[in-house]
Design a protein around this motif. Structure first.
Motif, mmCIF file in Angstrom:
data_model
loop_
_atom_site.group_PDB
_atom_site.id
_atom_site.type_symbol
_atom_site.label_atom_id
_atom_site.label_comp_id
_atom_site.label_asym_id
_atom_site.label_seq_id
_atom_site.Cartn_x
_atom_site.Cartn_y
_atom_site.Cartn_z
ATOM 1 N N ALA A 128 0.796 -1.307 0.020
ATOM 2 C CA ALA A 128 0.155 -0.001 0.077
ATOM 3 C C ALA A 128 0.803 1.439 -0.065
ATOM 4 N N TYR A 129 2.128 1.141 0.805
ATOM 5 C CA TYR A 129 2.828 2.342 0.587
ATOM 6 C C TYR A 129 3.472 2.471 -0.812
ATOM 7 N N LEU A 130 3.856 1.644 -1.492
ATOM 8 C CA LEU A 130 4.323 1.632 -2.683
ATOM 9 C C LEU A 130 3.249 2.272 -3.656
ATOM 10 N N VAL A 131 1.983 1.806 -3.793
ATOM 11 C CA VAL A 131 1.010 2.215 -4.305
ATOM 12 C C VAL A 131 0.689 3.753 -4.060
ATOM 13 N N PHE A 153 7.580 8.740 2.551
ATOM 14 C CA PHE A 153 7.963 7.442 2.942
ATOM 15 C C PHE A 153 7.912 7.061 4.285
ATOM 16 N N THR A 154 7.380 6.040 4.697
ATOM 17 C CA THR A 154 7.254 5.437 5.934
ATOM 18 C C THR A 154 7.528 4.002 6.030
ATOM 19 N N GLN A 155 7.799 3.396 7.031
ATOM 20 C CA GLN A 155 8.193 1.952 7.113
ATOM 21 C C GLN A 155 7.677 1.585 8.449
ATOM 22 N N VAL A 156 7.144 0.307 8.204
ATOM 23 C CA VAL A 156 6.417 -0.633 9.528
ATOM 24 C C VAL A 156 7.477 -1.323 10.184
ATOM 25 N N ASN A 157 7.738 -0.837 11.513
ATOM 26 C CA ASN A 157 8.921 -1.238 12.092
ATOM 27 C C ASN A 157 8.106 -2.516 13.307
ATOM 28 N N THR A 158 7.253 -2.486 13.708
ATOM 29 C CA THR A 158 6.557 -3.339 14.562
ATOM 30 C C THR A 158 5.131 -3.495 14.378
ATOM 31 N N VAL A 159 4.581 -4.972 14.337
ATOM 32 C CA VAL A 159 3.082 -5.333 14.290
ATOM 33 C C VAL A 159 3.084 -6.097 15.631
ATOM 34 N N ALA A 193 6.101 -6.089 -7.784
ATOM 35 C CA ALA A 193 6.994 -6.716 -7.152
ATOM 36 C C ALA A 193 8.442 -6.147 -7.599
ATOM 37 N N LEU A 194 8.587 -6.009 -8.668
ATOM 38 C CA LEU A 194 10.062 -5.547 -9.112
ATOM 39 C C LEU A 194 10.195 -4.394 -8.430
ATOM 40 N N LEU A 195 9.535 -3.387 -8.321
ATOM 41 C CA LEU A 195 9.663 -2.141 -7.762
ATOM 42 C C LEU A 195 10.070 -2.155 -6.359
ATOM 43 N N SER A 196 9.218 -3.199 -5.749
ATOM 44 C CA SER A 196 9.586 -3.532 -4.292
ATOM 45 C C SER A 196 10.783 -3.852 -3.967
ATOM 46 N N LEU A 197 11.434 -4.850 -4.930
ATOM 47 C CA LEU A 197 12.779 -5.377 -4.568
ATOM 48 C C LEU A 197 13.684 -4.342 -4.767
#
Length: 477
Positions: free
Chosen positions: A45-48, A62-68, A451-455
């Motif tokens: 969802a962040y990428l989209v 840009f943000t990042q999930v650290n803990t769930v 998926a390529l963009l994510s990598l």
């Protein structure tokens, strides 16, 4: 007797606790799976979301999930804590006490990615090694070219710019770039590396390398010994050293360039003959060029080319395709000192009245991760346009018979069954799941592009150095 009774009660209690813990493994496993899926959904969802921002021409964030913190069973209401008082010892009360509590906390911890190191990595053009690696792993070459390459530039032997094909839907050479990708879609992309030496100082005999101090000082200065001839020239340029001839070395700074080469699969041919085998479908080039030539002649008030005459644009694209499929590609350094001055042309140059110079060099200008996201947002904006700027979804060739959509993102209403969906500025953006051809001849590879963009995003999001222009040189052998 009382002591024995307490001992029996204790062992029974421990057995009950062990049994209860064993029964909890199922919910714990489900909790771990839920946490993984939450991170997957959030990352996609962040990428989209940033592609949607590019669609709207808004700044990216840009943000990042650290803990769930997923609860057993995946309830998400908090972390349940169960306390059990076990009667142990002679003074303990003869009963069990169960103390359930619920610890409420934020289920997800995120961090904002705004450091200079992160932004340097995000805006630094990707390395050709990465493109070659993905090609070696079986990723479709057309998908890699559309995502990694921002434009193709060709030059003559004097360094004059001949063609500039820009991979952007807002540029008029975009159809020509797509036709070029179709021409070389059947090529193989392999890694090729070269080294350039900048010599410092005079030559010295090989015996001097036995001096540890000399070797240590050279290594500390970033220099390496390179074998040369009696005139101090590199042996690779003058041929192998003669037998029993004295051996000489010079210290040099080495700049290694990684690159790739496009060639045909196992044909054993080279030059123009090999290039013909590299093309999947030569008809793809005139088909696109016919439409462009017809539009040009109609706008100019002249008649379209006759059926037996090949449009000039088609001839140009074939020449570029043949050149790219038979030239080696090496990564250039930041910028291009040999690029001629003046403004680059905005469309493929038609043939001149005199013989057009041969293509002696080509450059593939590579994108950064941030540029890839913006490119997909551009595609979405033009594919969803309601006016004359609207374009059809970009298609890529998968083998000789199959075609697939590169990337489709629907805007601006909810789409049932979407693989990834976000809402931004009161608009709904959704990417469809992978789909085999059903009623049409096109697959949908939108999620594979994602998926390529994510990598690439994960592999290249840190850099200590500021971004610089990166282009891939294509040099004749």
């Amino acid at each position: 007797m009382a002591g024995n009774r307490n001992g029996i009660v204790t062992w029974v209690s421990l057995a009950a606790v062990a049994a209860s813990l064993a029964g909890c493994s199922g919910p714990l496993v489900q909790s771990a799976i839920t946490s993984n899926i939450v991170q997957e959904d959030a990352h996609n969802a962040y990428l989209v979301l940033n592609i949607a921002r590019a669609h709207e021409r808004m700044p990216m964030h840009f943000t990042q999930v650290n803990t769930v913190r997923a609860t057993p069973g995946g309830g998400g209401l908090g972390t349940p804590i169960v306390g059990l008082d076990i009667p142990f010892g002679g003074a303990a009360p003869p009963y069990f006490a169960l103390r359930p509590t619920l610890e409420s906390a934020s289920a997800v911890d995120t961090v904002s990615l705004v450091s200079q190191e992160f932004m340097n990595g995000l805006t630094t053009p990707v390395d050709a090694r990465l493109m070659a690696y993905f090609a070696s792993q079986g990723w479709p070459l057309p998908l890699l070219l559309y995502m990694f390459v921002g434009s193709v530039e060709t030059y003559d032997s004097q360094g004059n710019l001949l063609h500039n094909l820009v991979n952007s839907p807002r540029n008029e050479t975009f159809p020509a770039f797509g036709a070029l990708v179709d021409v070389i879609a059947g090529c193989r992309l392999v890694l090729s590396e070269s080294a350039a030496y900048e010599f410092l100082g005079e030559k010295f005999p090989a015996e001097k390398l036995a001096d540890v101090g000399v070797v240590t000082a050279a290594k500390a200065a970033g220099l390496v010994p390179v074998e040369v001839d009696a005139e101090g020239r590199q042996l690779a340029e003058t041929g192998p050293r003669q037998a029993r001839a004295p051996r000489y070395y010079r210290l040099a700074q080495v700049s290694r360039e990684a690159g790739v080469k496009l060639d045909s699969y196992g044909s054993g041919k080279s030059g123009i003959a090999g290039a013909a085998d590299c093309a999947i479908d030569d008809k793809a080039v005139p088909a696109v060029a016919d439409a462009g030539a017809a539009a040009d002649t109609q706008a100019a008030g002249t008649s379209a080319p006759s059926a037996g005459t090949e449009p000039p644009v088609a001839d140009t694209l074939k020449r570029i395709g043949k050149a790219l499929s038979t030239l080696s590609i090496s990564v250039g350094g930041p910028g291009d000192k040999r690029r001629p001055g003046g403004k680059a042309p905005t469309k493929a140059a038609p043939p001149r009245a005199a013989a057009e110079p041969d293509i002696a060099e080509a450059r593939l200008v590579l994108r950064s991760t941030q540029s890839m996201m913006y490119y997909l947002g551009e595609l979405s904006r033009y594919q969803n346009a309601a006016d004359a700027t609207r374009i059809d979804p970009v298609t890529i060739r998968i083998g000789r018979q199959r075609q697939a959509y590169l990337f489709r993102m629907q805007c601006c209403q909810p789409a049932p069954g979407a693989a990834v969906a976000v809402t931004y500025r009161d608009k709904h953006f959704s990417v469809p799941p992978y789909a085999e051809p059903a009623g049409t001849s096109h697959e949908d590879r939108s999620v594979q592009t994602l998926a390529l963009l994510s990598l690439v995003y994960t592999l290249q999001n840190r850099s200590a150095a500021p971004p610089a222009i990166s282009n891939v040189r294509v040099l004749n052998r």
